[in-house]
Structures are given as structure tokens and as C-alpha cells.
Design a protein around this motif. Structure first.
Motif, PDB file in Angstrom:
ATOM      1  N   ASP A 240       0.868  -1.176   0.000  1.00  0.00           N
ATOM      2  CA  ASP A 240       0.000   0.000   0.000  1.00  0.00           C
ATOM      3  C   ASP A 240       0.903   1.224   0.000  1.00  0.00           C
ATOM      4  O   ASP A 240       1.613   1.472   0.973  1.00  0.00           O
ATOM      5  N   PRO A 241       0.912   2.015  -1.069  1.00  0.00           N
ATOM      6  CA  PRO A 241       1.848   3.141  -1.157  1.00  0.00           C
ATOM      7  C   PRO A 241       1.625   4.220  -0.108  1.00  0.00           C
ATOM      8  O   PRO A 241       2.523   5.012   0.160  1.00  0.00           O
ATOM      9  N   GLU A 242       0.450   4.269   0.528  1.00  0.00           N
ATOM     10  CA  GLU A 242       0.166   5.277   1.542  1.00  0.00           C
ATOM     11  C   GLU A 242       0.344   4.754   2.960  1.00  0.00           C
ATOM     12  O   GLU A 242       0.096   5.470   3.929  1.00  0.00           O
ATOM     13  N   GLN A 243       0.787   3.518   3.083  1.00  0.00           N
ATOM     14  CA  GLN A 243       0.988   2.927   4.409  1.00  0.00           C
ATOM     15  C   GLN A 243       2.241   3.505   5.065  1.00  0.00           C
ATOM     16  O   GLN A 243       3.266   3.718   4.417  1.00  0.00           O
ATOM     17  N   ASN A 244       2.167   3.772   6.371  1.00  0.00           N
ATOM     18  CA  ASN A 244       3.349   4.189   7.111  1.00  0.00           C
ATOM     19  C   ASN A 244       4.397   3.073   7.095  1.00  0.00           C
ATOM     20  O   ASN A 244       4.065   1.896   7.180  1.00  0.00           O
ATOM     21  N   LYS A 245       5.659   3.447   6.981  1.00  0.00           N
ATOM     22  CA  LYS A 245       6.746   2.482   6.941  1.00  0.00           C
ATOM     23  C   LYS A 245       7.560   2.585   8.234  1.00  0.00           C
ATOM     24  O   LYS A 245       7.985   3.671   8.620  1.00  0.00           O
ATOM     25  N   ILE A 246       7.755   1.465   8.892  1.00  0.00           N
ATOM     26  CA  ILE A 246       8.547   1.450  10.123  1.00  0.00           C
ATOM     27  C   ILE A 246      10.005   1.735   9.785  1.00  0.00           C
ATOM     28  O   ILE A 246      10.583   1.135   8.883  1.00  0.00           O
ATOM     29  N   ASP A 247      10.577   2.683  10.515  1.00  0.00           N
ATOM     30  CA  ASP A 247      11.987   3.025  10.355  1.00  0.00           C
ATOM     31  C   ASP A 247      12.791   2.195  11.355  1.00  0.00           C
ATOM     32  O   ASP A 247      12.731   2.411  12.557  1.00  0.00           O
ATOM     33  N   GLY A 248      13.539   1.224  10.843  1.00  0.00           N
ATOM     34  CA  GLY A 248      14.266   0.323  11.733  1.00  0.00           C
ATOM     35  C   GLY A 248      13.353  -0.769  12.247  1.00  0.00           C
ATOM     36  O   GLY A 248      12.586  -1.375  11.500  1.00  0.00           O
ATOM     37  N   GLY A 249      13.413  -1.024  13.549  1.00  0.00           N
ATOM     38  CA  GLY A 249      12.591  -2.066  14.158  1.00  0.00           C
ATOM     39  C   GLY A 249      11.635  -1.497  15.183  1.00  0.00           C
ATOM     40  O   GLY A 249      11.863  -0.420  15.755  1.00  0.00           O
ATOM     41  N   ALA A 250      10.551  -2.212  15.417  1.00  0.00           N
ATOM     42  CA  ALA A 250       9.528  -1.780  16.378  1.00  0.00           C
ATOM     43  C   ALA A 250       9.367  -2.858  17.440  1.00  0.00           C
ATOM     44  O   ALA A 250       8.899  -3.964  17.131  1.00  0.00           O
ATOM     45  N   PRO A 251       9.749  -2.604  18.691  1.00  0.00           N
ATOM     46  CA  PRO A 251       9.589  -3.612  19.745  1.00  0.00           C
ATOM     47  C   PRO A 251       8.116  -3.848  20.072  1.00  0.00           C
ATOM     48  O   PRO A 251       7.293  -2.935  20.060  1.00  0.00           O
ATOM     49  N   TYR A 252       7.815  -5.115  20.391  1.00  0.00           N
ATOM     50  CA  TYR A 252       6.452  -5.546  20.744  1.00  0.00           C
ATOM     51  C   TYR A 252       6.512  -6.341  22.038  1.00  0.00           C
ATOM     52  O   TYR A 252       7.465  -7.093  22.265  1.00  0.00           O
ATOM     53  N   TRP A 253       5.503  -6.195  22.879  1.00  0.00           N
ATOM     54  CA  TRP A 253       5.480  -6.940  24.131  1.00  0.00           C
ATOM     55  C   TRP A 253       4.066  -7.411  24.449  1.00  0.00           C
ATOM     56  O   TRP A 253       3.074  -6.844  23.991  1.00  0.00           O
ATOM     57  N   ARG A 254       4.012  -8.497  25.235  1.00  0.00           N
ATOM     58  CA  ARG A 254       2.738  -9.051  25.676  1.00  0.00           C
ATOM     59  C   ARG A 254       2.948  -9.761  27.004  1.00  0.00           C
ATOM     60  O   ARG A 254       3.908 -10.528  27.171  1.00  0.00           O
ATOM     61  N   VAL A 255       2.101  -9.509  27.977  1.00  0.00           N
ATOM     62  CA  VAL A 255       2.145 -10.205  29.262  1.00  0.00           C
ATOM     63  C   VAL A 255       0.707 -10.475  29.688  1.00  0.00           C
ATOM     64  O   VAL A 255      -0.186  -9.640  29.461  1.00  0.00           O
ATOM     65  N   ALA A 256       0.450 -11.650  30.263  1.00  0.00           N
ATOM     66  CA  ALA A 256      -0.903 -11.990  30.695  1.00  0.00           C
ATOM     67  C   ALA A 256      -0.852 -12.975  31.848  1.00  0.00           C
ATOM     68  O   ALA A 256       0.059 -13.810  31.935  1.00  0.00           O
ATOM     69  N   LEU A 257      -1.836 -12.872  32.722  1.00  0.00           N
ATOM     70  CA  LEU A 257      -2.060 -13.834  33.795  1.00  0.00           C
ATOM     71  C   LEU A 257      -3.379 -14.540  33.524  1.00  0.00           C
ATOM     72  O   LEU A 257      -4.387 -13.888  33.200  1.00  0.00           O
ATOM     73  N   GLN A 258      -3.384 -15.869  33.645  1.00  0.00           N
ATOM     74  CA  GLN A 258      -4.613 -16.620  33.423  1.00  0.00           C
ATOM     75  C   GLN A 258      -4.820 -17.640  34.535  1.00  0.00           C
ATOM     76  O   GLN A 258      -3.866 -18.081  35.181  1.00  0.00           O
ATOM     77  N   HIS A 259      -6.079 -18.017  34.739  1.00  0.00           N
ATOM     78  CA  HIS A 259      -6.391 -19.033  35.750  1.00  0.00           C
ATOM     79  C   HIS A 259      -7.720 -19.668  35.379  1.00  0.00           C
ATOM     80  O   HIS A 259      -8.660 -18.990  34.952  1.00  0.00           O
ATOM     81  N   ASN A 260      -7.777 -20.983  35.532  1.00  0.00           N
ATOM     82  CA  ASN A 260      -8.996 -21.744  35.246  1.00  0.00           C
ATOM     83  C   ASN A 260      -9.363 -22.527  36.495  1.00  0.00           C
ATOM     84  O   ASN A 260      -8.626 -23.427  36.910  1.00  0.00           O
ATOM     85  N   HIS A 261     -10.484 -22.165  37.125  1.00  0.00           N
ATOM     86  CA  HIS A 261     -10.889 -22.807  38.382  1.00  0.00           C
ATOM     87  C   HIS A 261     -12.299 -23.353  38.228  1.00  0.00           C
ATOM     88  O   HIS A 261     -13.281 -22.601  38.149  1.00  0.00           O
ATOM     89  N   GLN A 262     -12.406 -24.681  38.136  1.00  0.00           N
ATOM     90  CA  GLN A 262     -13.692 -25.370  38.085  1.00  0.00           C
ATOM     91  C   GLN A 262     -14.626 -24.765  37.035  1.00  0.00           C
ATOM     92  O   GLN A 262     -15.803 -24.508  37.293  1.00  0.00           O
ATOM     93  N   GLY A 263     -14.088 -24.539  35.861  1.00  0.00           N
ATOM     94  CA  GLY A 263     -14.906 -24.044  34.760  1.00  0.00           C
ATOM     95  C   GLY A 263     -15.034 -22.545  34.669  1.00  0.00           C
ATOM     96  O   GLY A 263     -15.689 -22.028  33.761  1.00  0.00           O
ATOM     97  N   HIS A 264     -14.416 -21.822  35.582  1.00  0.00           N
ATOM     98  CA  HIS A 264     -14.393 -20.366  35.501  1.00  0.00           C
ATOM     99  C   HIS A 264     -12.996 -19.954  35.036  1.00  0.00           C
ATOM    100  O   HIS A 264     -12.024 -20.049  35.800  1.00  0.00           O
ATOM    101  N   TYR A 265     -12.908 -19.496  33.800  1.00  0.00           N
ATOM    102  CA  TYR A 265     -11.611 -19.121  33.239  1.00  0.00           C
ATOM    103  C   TYR A 265     -11.507 -17.594  33.193  1.00  0.00           C
ATOM    104  O   TYR A 265     -12.436 -16.905  32.724  1.00  0.00           O
ATOM    105  N   GLY A 266     -10.368 -17.065  33.652  1.00  0.00           N
ATOM    106  CA  GLY A 266     -10.147 -15.625  33.599  1.00  0.00           C
ATOM    107  C   GLY A 266      -8.725 -15.297  33.191  1.00  0.00           C
ATOM    108  O   GLY A 266      -7.794 -16.062  33.453  1.00  0.00           O
ATOM    109  N   ALA A 267      -8.563 -14.155  32.520  1.00  0.00           N
ATOM    110  CA  ALA A 267      -7.235 -13.686  32.120  1.00  0.00           C
ATOM    111  C   ALA A 267      -7.237 -12.171  32.084  1.00  0.00           C
ATOM    112  O   ALA A 267      -8.233 -11.544  31.711  1.00  0.00           O
ATOM    113  N   ILE A 268      -6.120 -11.587  32.508  1.00  0.00           N
ATOM    114  CA  ILE A 268      -5.910 -10.151  32.370  1.00  0.00           C
ATOM    115  C   ILE A 268      -4.514  -9.953  31.798  1.00  0.00           C
ATOM    116  O   ILE A 268      -3.619 -10.779  32.010  1.00  0.00           O
ATOM    117  N   GLY A 269      -4.320  -8.873  31.054  1.00  0.00           N
ATOM    118  CA  GLY A 269      -3.002  -8.691  30.461  1.00  0.00           C
ATOM    119  C   GLY A 269      -2.786  -7.322  29.882  1.00  0.00           C
ATOM    120  O   GLY A 269      -3.637  -6.426  29.956  1.00  0.00           O
TER     121      GLY A 269
END
Length: 452
Positions: A240-269
Motif C-alpha cells: 500500500d503506497p500510503e501505508q506508514n513504513k517502520i523506520d528500523g525495528g519496532a519492539p512488541y510486548w505481551r504479558v498476561a495472567l490466566q487461571h482456570n478454576h472449576q470451569g471459571h476461566y479468567g485472564a488479564i493482560g
């Protein structure tokens, strides 16, 4: 040409009806590889929304298998067709070769390599023909993984590396941009102009991330992305000629906590990325700086699989320093921000019938260069990025269960979706300066999705 595009979805509907009564000889590759029906991994027996088992299947690199199924080539395919009606038509056509309203089309057809490569390497590679734009095959979502497991005393670790082409496509939850719900939406209805950088890079970039899950509780992922060279993007039909181009590299991160207790599953991140970009690929004026911070939460009630309840929420904050854009006349303000909120509640009965309710909102700094436009329908007379919408969707998945005739062979998803806009491109009434109201873009979208 319009007539031919109307005939194609009609044929698809007839094919879906035919599949509902006879057995087919092909099968979705993941189900074939594991020997399990689709309900093992998917909350509604089909679609991107995953169960805890499905998340673990992805976490471990798509390599889980059963018996001699490791010898099968993990190929699959899908076809999507739809009908779109908007409250007001779009003069000049909803897209090239389409009418102003009430359009039926084959949205896309895809071929997948999806499954195990070796005992520790798996892949999800999608190539897609865009039926609306009429494009050649596009390299779509791609996630190639190495995964392994280790233990130390009572501590359990799953770790791996993902090579992929879109930030968050490697993610395990449906709260991040690549897999956010609803699963399908109309390509022939007006869509808001404003969006964050992390949501707009799919297919334009390549990246590698490393991840680890500790004790099925803490998930951590980090890596980086760079814009693919122009010739590579042209080869895979994502340029796409109008798309922004990343200069160099772009760091990405992801962190999450999850728990499944007797059919109740939850996650935050939390997730996010930071990138210096050349606006519209223009060099010589420095770069703009984008920093995206995302926060998300998921709850699933799975204690009784006849009645599944879900609640998800996502918030993304994007801070921008538009130094280069200002120098090039592409922005009015040097510092700006954009906020996106999405909330979803859903109920699924017998992993077959589902009602999903979605609320989405985008708001941010007004900019009379970035957002102002006099174009009818897609324009904005206020120069504001604000949008508000409510979406209701009913869906039906007849197959994919243990007792289904087609439990590991093929699957179909039929859905009816309605989108109501409270605000569109910064306004409620006459938002484009040509007399169109936000509610004029309200959309009825009927879709059929066949995988085999």
C-alpha cells in the motif's frame, strides 16, 4: 458484473445447504491432525474464539497430534460469502463493480497450511483471494512456531519462538487486534477512518517474538517487527503506497495472567508496541513516533458446556509525536493521542447457537489535516476521530461436535449481524458535510463461512 457477483454467493448458500445433508471427503486440518472435533478448541465449534485447550494447542506450536495423523499433510481451505445492506446506499457503489446497496459477494477464499511440521515445529499460513477487491492471492495471517516444554521441580514451562507477519497474530486471546471479535464483518459497508498503528500493520511487516508460559499461569512474549521491503510486499500482494513504513525495528510486548478454576476461566493482560515511522513512506523529514499500550481482560464460564458465557474488554491508548508529518504538511498537531475501547458479552448454547453483543468506541485528538475530509461518506467535516458503534450478532454452527456427521471433516458458520453507529468519523448528523448521518451507515450483514 454486478449480476455475476450476486450469483456466486447464491451458489455458496446452495453448497452450504448441500453439505448439511451429505458427508464430504475433506476435513479441517487441525481436527484431522488431533482426531478431535472442533469443540475441543473452539467455544462455538468453529471460529477464532478459543477454549483453554485451544489456547494450549496454539501455545505448543500446533503440533499436538493423534496416532498416524502426523503423516497427513495439514492442508485446509475456506470460503466466505455474504450479503450487505446499509441504511443508506453509497452513491457510486459500495466498491468497484458493486451497486450502491444490497450487495452479495464472495468475500474471500483461502488455502491454509495449518498444523504440525515436526514434533516441535508447526505453522498457520493463510493465503487468501479477496473477492471484493478482486486481488490475486494475498499472504494473509502467518504464524510459524517452534515450541518445547521443560520442568524444574514443580515448575512447568512452555516456551517457543514465533515468526509472523502481524503484531498480535501470535496471541492466544481474542482481545488483541489480529483475532478480535466479531469474527467477520462487511467489506462493503463504510468503516471509520481512525485506527491505531498496531491494528493497521497486518501483512505489511515481518517479525519474530519469543514467548513463555509458566505454570499455565503467567504468559510473557516479546520481540520486534520491521516493514517488509517493497518488492516483498508486492510479491505477496500487501503493498500500500500510503501505508506508514517502520523506520528500523519496532519492539512488541505481551504479558498476561490466566487461571482456570472449576470451569471459571479468567485472564488479564497488557500488550503494545513502539515504532518510529516514515509517514506514507516519505523520507527526509525525520520520523513520527507511535507508542501503543493495550490492556485486556477475559472471562469464560465453562463449567456447563451447554451454557457458555463470555465477557471480554480491551483498551488501547496510542500516543503520537507527529514531528515528520507536521514537516510534510500531513498533520496539524505535533502531539496527539487515540483511545480505543471494546467490550463484548456473549452467550453460547450447546456450542452451536450464539448471541454476541459488542460495543466499540474510538476517541482522540482532533486534527484538521489527518482526519478532515470533504469526501462523501468516508469524509469528516469536524476533523475528529471519534466513533461509537453497537453490534449484535446471531450465529449458528451445525457441525463440529462429537456427534456430528462432519465432526472432523468440515464445518459451517452462518451469522446475522447488525451494526448501529451512534457516531461516525467525528459526528452524529451530517458528519461528512454532504448530509450523511452516522446512522446512515448502520449495516445488516448476513454471512456464510465454510471450512474443509
Amino acid at each position: 458484473m454486478v449480476a455475476s457477483r450476486t450469483i456466486i454467493p447464491t451458489v455458496l448458500v446452495l453448497l452450504v445447504m448441500f453439505l448439511a445433508s451429505v458427508e464430504v471427503k475433506a476435513m479441517p486440518s487441525f481436527a484431522r491432525q488431533t482426531g478431535m472435533p472442533c469443540i475441543a478448541c473452539h467455544l462455538q465449534a468453529f471460529g477464532p474464539n478459543l477454549t483453554p485447550f485451544g489456547r494450549n494447542f496454539k501455545l505448543t506450536g500446533y503440533t499436538m497430534s493423534s496416532g498416524n495423523n502426523t503423516k497427513l499433510i495439514p492442508l485446509a481451505a475456506m470460503v466466505q460469502g455474504s450479503f450487505t445492506h446499509t441504511q443508506r446506499g453509497q452513491p457510486g457503489g459500495a466498491a468497484d463493480h458493486f451497486g450502491s446497496n444490497n450487495n452479495a459477494t464472495m468475500d474471500q477464499a483461502s488455502i491454509f497450511y495449518a498444523g504440525r511440521v515436526t514434533s516441535k515445529v508447526g505453522a498457520f499460513v493463510q493465503t487468501t483471494f479477496d473477492g471484493v477487491e478482486g486481488k490475486n492471492l494475498i499472504l494473509d495471517n502467518t504464524d510459524i512456531r517452534f515450541a518445547d516444554q521443560a520442568s524444574s521441580g514443580s515448575q512447568q514451562f512452555v516456551y517457543g519462538i514465533s515468526a509472523n507477519n502481524s503484531p498480535t497474530v501470535s496471541d492466544l486471546w481474542n482481545t488483541t487486534p489480529a483475532w478480535s471479535l466479531p469474527a467477520t464483518s462487511s467489506a462493503l459497508a463504510p468503516t471509520p477512518a481512525a485506527g491505531t498503528l498496531i491494528e493497521s500493520l497486518a501483512g505489511q511487516v515481518g517479525g519474530v517474538t519469543a514467548y513463555m508460559m509458566w505454570n499455565n499461569l503467567l504468559y510473557v512474549e516479546s520481540g520486534g517487527y520491521a516493514s517488509l521491503p517493497k518488492n516483498v510486499q508486492q510479491t505477496v500482494n500487501t503493498f500500500d503506497p500510503e501505508q506508514n513504513k517502520i523506520d528500523g525495528g519496532a519492539p512488541y510486548w505481551r504479558v498476561a495472567l490466566q487461571h482456570n478454576h472449576q470451569g471459571h476461566y479468567g485472564a488479564i493482560g497488557s500488550f503494545g508496541m513502539r515504532a518510529n515511522v516514515n509517514p506514507q513512506r516519505m523520507q527526509g523529514a525525520g520520523t513520527d513516533q507511535y507508542t501503543d499500550f493495550g490492556f485486556d481482560a477475559t472471562y469464560q464460564y465453562l463449567a456447563n458446556l451447554r451454557h457458555i458465557f463470555e465477557l471480554t474488554a480491551t483498551y488501547i491508548r496510542e500516543n503520537r509525536n507527529m514531528n515528520a508529518s507536521m514537516a510534510l504538511g500531513l498533520a496539524e498537531k505535533k502531539h496527539s493521542s487515540l483511545d480505543t475501547v471494546r467490550v463484548r458479552a456473549a452467550y453460547t448454547y450447546q456450542q452451536t447457537y450464539s448471541l454476541s453483543l459488542h460495543y466499540g468506541q474510538t476517541s482522540g485528538t482532533a486534527d484538521n489535516v489527518i482526519y478532515f475530509s470533504t469526501d462523501p461518506i468516508s469524509g469528516s467535516r469536524s476533523g475528529k476521530p471519534n466513533n461509537q458503534a453497537f453490534t449484535a450478532e446471531l450465529s449458528y454452527v451445525p457441525f463440529g461436535k462429537t456427534t456430528s456427521t462432519l465432526s472432523t471433516l468440515a464445518n459451517v458458520r452462518l451469522a446475522a449481524q447488525y451494526v448501529h453507529y451512534f457516531q461516525f468519523n467525528g459526528g452524529i448528523r451530517n458528519y461528512d458535510g454532504s448530509g450523511r448521518n452516522a446512522a446512515g451507515n448502520d449495516t445488516l450483514f448476513l454471512s456464510g463461512w465454510l471450512a474443509f
